[in-house]
Design an enzyme around this catalytic site. Sequence first.
Site, PDB file in Angstrom:
ATOM      1  CB  SER A 104       8.305   0.546  -6.386  1.00  0.00           C
ATOM      2  OG  SER A 104       7.315  -0.288  -5.815  1.00  0.00           O
ATOM      3  CD  GLU A 105       2.243  -0.545  -5.973  1.00  0.00           C
ATOM      4  OE1 GLU A 105       1.551  -1.216  -6.746  1.00  0.00           O
ATOM      5  OE2 GLU A 105       2.083  -0.561  -4.751  1.00  0.00           O
TER       6      GLU A 105
ATOM      7  CB  THR B 113       9.715   1.417  -1.234  1.00  0.00           C
ATOM      8  OG1 THR B 113       9.493   0.088  -1.639  1.00  0.00           O
ATOM      9  CG2 THR B 113      11.206   1.674  -1.095  1.00  0.00           C
ATOM     10  N   GLY B 114       9.047  -0.375   1.376  1.00  0.00           N
ATOM     11  CA  GLY B 114       9.637  -1.291   2.358  1.00  0.00           C
ATOM     12  C   GLY B 114       9.309  -1.006   3.809  1.00  0.00           C
TER      13      GLY B 114
ATOM     14  N   GLY C 201       0.806  -1.220   0.000  1.00  0.00           N
ATOM     15  CA  GLY C 201       0.000   0.000   0.000  1.00  0.00           C
ATOM     16  C   GLY C 201       0.838   1.269   0.000  1.00  0.00           C
ATOM     17  CG  ASN C 202       1.589   2.952  -2.785  1.00  0.00           C
ATOM     18  OD1 ASN C 202       0.721   3.364  -3.549  1.00  0.00           O
ATOM     19  ND2 ASN C 202       2.205   1.780  -2.945  1.00  0.00           N
TER      20      ASN C 202
ATOM     21  CG  HIS D 148      -1.966  -4.292  -8.170  1.00  0.00           C
ATOM     22  ND1 HIS D 148      -1.171  -3.377  -8.800  1.00  0.00           N
ATOM     23  CD2 HIS D 148      -1.672  -4.176  -6.855  1.00  0.00           C
ATOM     24  CE1 HIS D 148      -0.409  -2.770  -7.907  1.00  0.00           C
ATOM     25  NE2 HIS D 148      -0.702  -3.236  -6.719  1.00  0.00           N
TER      26      HIS D 148
ATOM     27  CG  HIS E 134      -2.130   1.216  -4.356  1.00  0.00           C
ATOM     28  ND1 HIS E 134      -3.076   0.407  -4.940  1.00  0.00           N
ATOM     29  CD2 HIS E 134      -1.004   0.451  -4.255  1.00  0.00           C
ATOM     30  CE1 HIS E 134      -2.549  -0.768  -5.195  1.00  0.00           C
ATOM     31  NE2 HIS E 134      -1.287  -0.772  -4.774  1.00  0.00           N
TER      32      HIS E 134
HETATM   33 ZN    ZN Z   1      -0.058  -2.450  -4.858  1.00  0.00          ZN
END
Ligand code: ZN
Length: 264
Positions: free
Chosen positions: A75-76, A45-46, A29-30, A158, A95
């Site tokens: 990364s998204e 990320t991570g 998620g982000n 996804h 997301h």
């Molecule tokens: Zn995703």
Amino acid sequence: MITEIKYKKQICDIGKRIYDKGFVAANDGNISIRISDNEFLITPTGVSKGSLTPEMIIKVDGQGAALEGDYRPTSEMKMHLLVYQERPDIQAVVHVHPPYATAFAIAGIPLDQAIMPESVVYLGTIPVAEYGTPSTVEVPNAIKKHVHEHQGVLLENHGALTWGKDLEHAYYLMESLEFTAKINWIAKQLNGDRELSKNHVQTLVEMKAKMGIKGKSPLGAETPEGLHAKKVTPSREQVLSQQDLNSIVERVTKNILNELKKHL
Ligand SMILES: [Zn+2]
């Protein structure tokens, strides 16, 4: 004016909510927020979204170049930036991979049925954006087709993406999206995912316009009765049961045997 630190804290708060709700697993998620025309705050990320702290949030420009922060952005990020580029009115993007909505995304089924008044008015229809490999331009390219007419998309095989006028709005759209998918699934198990009629939907669409809510709405069911909802999936009575099937097989077998006996 809200200061940058407040926006960062808000991202951490929503991160905890999406993690606690089970909308994501592990580091998935982000979340992002637009803080000026060409500056955005975005999650790293991570890192689990359930344990974010304000110093982990990164500031990037519209091209994704890091302006501030020690962590690497998600990364998204490209799909977040695409939404901001295409929709100057949007201030936040969420997301996640919520289980019911993601199952619809895997099945390739859009959330476009008029099953509940709230989802017709507040959520509208949620299409499926064609699959793209995460982190590549395939993902923003697939979203581009839908970003102007909807408030979110299912990302094929996804997860889901929503965008809003502020972070709370984008988050609540995600909650509604998952809730709609969950109820839709349960109603399908009862063979009772009856859709609202076109007339009912029309009344809701007028209410929606008065409230200034944008985005495509479902069409509703075409019904001869005008105001009655119809079943979207065949009713239990319409579905051939295993028992019916067994009795048909039994009858056919008997007839064949009788015919064979005549010729012996
Ligand atoms: Zn995703």
